[in-house]
Motif scaffolding. Structure first.
Motif, PDB file in Angstrom:
ATOM      1  N   ASN A 107       0.846  -1.196   0.000  1.00  0.00           N
ATOM      2  CA  ASN A 107       0.000   0.000   0.000  1.00  0.00           C
ATOM      3  C   ASN A 107       0.885   1.251   0.000  1.00  0.00           C
ATOM      4  O   ASN A 107       2.103   1.152   0.248  1.00  0.00           O
ATOM      5  CB  ASN A 107      -0.982   0.015   1.193  1.00  0.00           C
ATOM      6  CG  ASN A 107      -0.289  -0.068   2.530  1.00  0.00           C
ATOM      7  OD1 ASN A 107       0.612   0.717   2.821  1.00  0.00           O
ATOM      8  ND2 ASN A 107      -0.705  -1.029   3.363  1.00  0.00           N
ATOM      9  N   PRO A 108       0.321   2.421  -0.263  1.00  0.00           N
ATOM     10  CA  PRO A 108       1.140   3.641  -0.387  1.00  0.00           C
ATOM     11  C   PRO A 108       1.948   3.968   0.864  1.00  0.00           C
ATOM     12  O   PRO A 108       3.126   4.349   0.760  1.00  0.00           O
ATOM     13  CB  PRO A 108       0.097   4.729  -0.681  1.00  0.00           C
ATOM     14  CG  PRO A 108      -1.022   4.007  -1.353  1.00  0.00           C
ATOM     15  CD  PRO A 108      -1.084   2.664  -0.679  1.00  0.00           C
ATOM     16  N   LEU A 109       1.358   3.845   2.059  1.00  0.00           N
ATOM     17  CA  LEU A 109       2.090   4.209   3.271  1.00  0.00           C
ATOM     18  C   LEU A 109       3.296   3.290   3.475  1.00  0.00           C
ATOM     19  O   LEU A 109       4.377   3.760   3.869  1.00  0.00           O
ATOM     20  CB  LEU A 109       1.166   4.158   4.491  1.00  0.00           C
ATOM     21  CG  LEU A 109       1.798   4.622   5.807  1.00  0.00           C
ATOM     22  CD1 LEU A 109       2.314   6.057   5.693  1.00  0.00           C
ATOM     23  CD2 LEU A 109       0.794   4.502   6.959  1.00  0.00           C
ATOM     24  N   LEU A 113       7.198   4.714   3.585  1.00  0.00           N
ATOM     25  CA  LEU A 113       8.015   4.518   4.789  1.00  0.00           C
ATOM     26  C   LEU A 113       9.188   3.569   4.575  1.00  0.00           C
ATOM     27  O   LEU A 113      10.061   3.469   5.443  1.00  0.00           O
ATOM     28  CB  LEU A 113       7.140   3.986   5.932  1.00  0.00           C
ATOM     29  CG  LEU A 113       6.107   4.957   6.503  1.00  0.00           C
ATOM     30  CD1 LEU A 113       5.280   4.262   7.586  1.00  0.00           C
ATOM     31  CD2 LEU A 113       6.781   6.192   7.076  1.00  0.00           C
ATOM     32  N   SER A 114       9.229   2.870   3.460  1.00  0.00           N
ATOM     33  CA  SER A 114      10.301   1.885   3.246  1.00  0.00           C
ATOM     34  C   SER A 114      11.702   2.500   3.270  1.00  0.00           C
ATOM     35  O   SER A 114      12.630   1.892   3.836  1.00  0.00           O
ATOM     36  CB  SER A 114      10.062   1.110   1.947  1.00  0.00           C
ATOM     37  OG  SER A 114       9.996   1.975   0.821  1.00  0.00           O
ATOM     38  N   LEU A 147       5.510  -3.412  13.171  1.00  0.00           N
ATOM     39  CA  LEU A 147       4.950  -2.122  12.764  1.00  0.00           C
ATOM     40  C   LEU A 147       4.683  -2.101  11.263  1.00  0.00           C
ATOM     41  O   LEU A 147       3.624  -1.667  10.800  1.00  0.00           O
ATOM     42  CB  LEU A 147       5.901  -0.993  13.147  1.00  0.00           C
ATOM     43  CG  LEU A 147       6.139  -0.753  14.643  1.00  0.00           C
ATOM     44  CD1 LEU A 147       7.170   0.345  14.849  1.00  0.00           C
ATOM     45  CD2 LEU A 147       4.839  -0.397  15.348  1.00  0.00           C
ATOM     46  N   GLY A 148       5.664  -2.573  10.500  1.00  0.00           N
ATOM     47  CA  GLY A 148       5.514  -2.588   9.049  1.00  0.00           C
ATOM     48  C   GLY A 148       4.411  -3.520   8.597  1.00  0.00           C
ATOM     49  O   GLY A 148       3.648  -3.198   7.675  1.00  0.00           O
ATOM     50  N   VAL A 153      -1.182  -4.260   6.389  1.00  0.00           N
ATOM     51  CA  VAL A 153      -2.552  -4.781   6.394  1.00  0.00           C
ATOM     52  C   VAL A 153      -3.580  -3.669   6.578  1.00  0.00           C
ATOM     53  O   VAL A 153      -4.581  -3.594   5.855  1.00  0.00           O
ATOM     54  CB  VAL A 153      -2.717  -5.845   7.505  1.00  0.00           C
ATOM     55  CG1 VAL A 153      -4.181  -6.252   7.649  1.00  0.00           C
ATOM     56  CG2 VAL A 153      -1.850  -7.055   7.200  1.00  0.00           C
ATOM     57  N   ALA A 154      -3.339  -2.786   7.559  1.00  0.00           N
ATOM     58  CA  ALA A 154      -4.335  -1.766   7.908  1.00  0.00           C
ATOM     59  C   ALA A 154      -4.212  -0.502   7.072  1.00  0.00           C
ATOM     60  O   ALA A 154      -5.173   0.266   6.957  1.00  0.00           O
ATOM     61  CB  ALA A 154      -4.225  -1.418   9.396  1.00  0.00           C
TER      62      ALA A 154
END
Length: 283
Positions: A107-109, A113-114, A147-148, A153-154
């Motif tokens: 997903n975009p987030l 964050l990667s 966290l990742g 998922v969310a």
């Protein structure tokens, strides 16, 4: 090329990805409040493999001179010349690309964050040069697994994920402090920083116990935050038993069983927490 690749996988202990992967799955299950989709599971696994491979490859490259001087690590592939620094860096770059691509597929987030995740795991490799809190930076890096996975998922970072991440952070501090006891004499000689060098064996054992106490406290808190039941709590108490046994193996005057404590107990603990979380959520 295949031979070199196999040597690098052995050098970074690729099979030890199991330490953090179950906690990533725990985060994914709690975020989904059940089973994540098959697609999410696939890309979480790929992202985890890429992240850990990049982190370990960079760590071996950054520490290659220290590894060559340390009796415990001088037989590793880089000090022995079995692979070149350039080959390890190339492997690290490719592994980083795998993480970023997997995050993009989630997903975009996760994708945005990667680079931050990579920056944290790369920065850790230099922390022993200036702070005895290097173990906490490693804990921060590994806490990125649950966290990742939660974000994967969310699509957002929620408070329960931070509690689970905190449990992993203190878990890492606890067992990495024990593991660092092996290098106490070398750290003094090389001018490297660690909790064992700063506080000695007795102080390190106390700090490790305190960190693992915080791990159990965070896991118990998670049961209330996420409304988990008796099955999950049973898993937490089994994890506590593993930690108690682990600390019984490592004594101030006898560190001979340290590898057993590190590899076996911590692998069992992470798998136990995941399995009992999954059972609790499903049943």
């Amino acid at each position: 090329m295949l031979k070199k690749f196999k040597i690098i996988l052995e050098m970074i202990k690729f099979e030890h990805t199991i330490f953090a992967l179950p906690f990533a799955f725990t985060g994914a299950v709690l975020a989904a409040k059940g089973l994540p989709t098959g697609r999410q599971i696939l890309w979480i696994v790929v992202a985890m493999a890429g992240a850990r491979s990049a982190a370990m490859g960079f760590n071996r490259w950054a520490d290659r001179k220290f590894d060559a001087e340390n009796p415990r690590t001088k037989e590793r592939a880089l000090p022995q010349g079995l692979v070149t620094p350039f080959q390890v860096i190339l492997f690290t770059v490719l592994s980083s690309a795998v993480l970023v691509f997997a995050a993009y597929m989630l997903n975009p987030l996760s994708f945005y964050l990667s680079p931050l995740a990579l920056a944290i795991v790369f920065f850790y490799s230099y922390t022993k040069r200036f702070t005895y809190l290097s173990h906490a930076f490693l804990g921060l890096a590994i806490s990125g697994a649950p966290l990742g996975a939660w974000i994967a998922v969310a699509g957002v970072l929620e408070p329960p994920a931070l509690v689970l991440g905190g449990a992993v952070l203190f878990w890492l501090i606890g067992f990495d402090t024990l593991y660092a006891l092996q290098d106490l004499d070398f750290d003094k000689k090389a001018g490297l920083y660690s909790i064992p060098r700063r506080f000695g064996v007795r102080g390190s054992l106390r700090i490790s116990r305190a960190a693992h106490f915080m791990t159990i406290a965070a896991l118990l808190a998670l049961s209330f935050i996420c409304s988990l039941g008796r099955i999950y709590l049973a898993g937490v108490f089994i994890a506590l038993a593993f930690l108690i046994y682990e600390h019984s193996l490592v004594k101030e005057g006898d560190l001979s069983k340290l590898n057993i404590a590190f590899f076996n107990m911590n692998g069992y603990l992470s798998v136990t927490v995941f399995v009992f979380t999954l059972l609790d959520v499903l049943i």
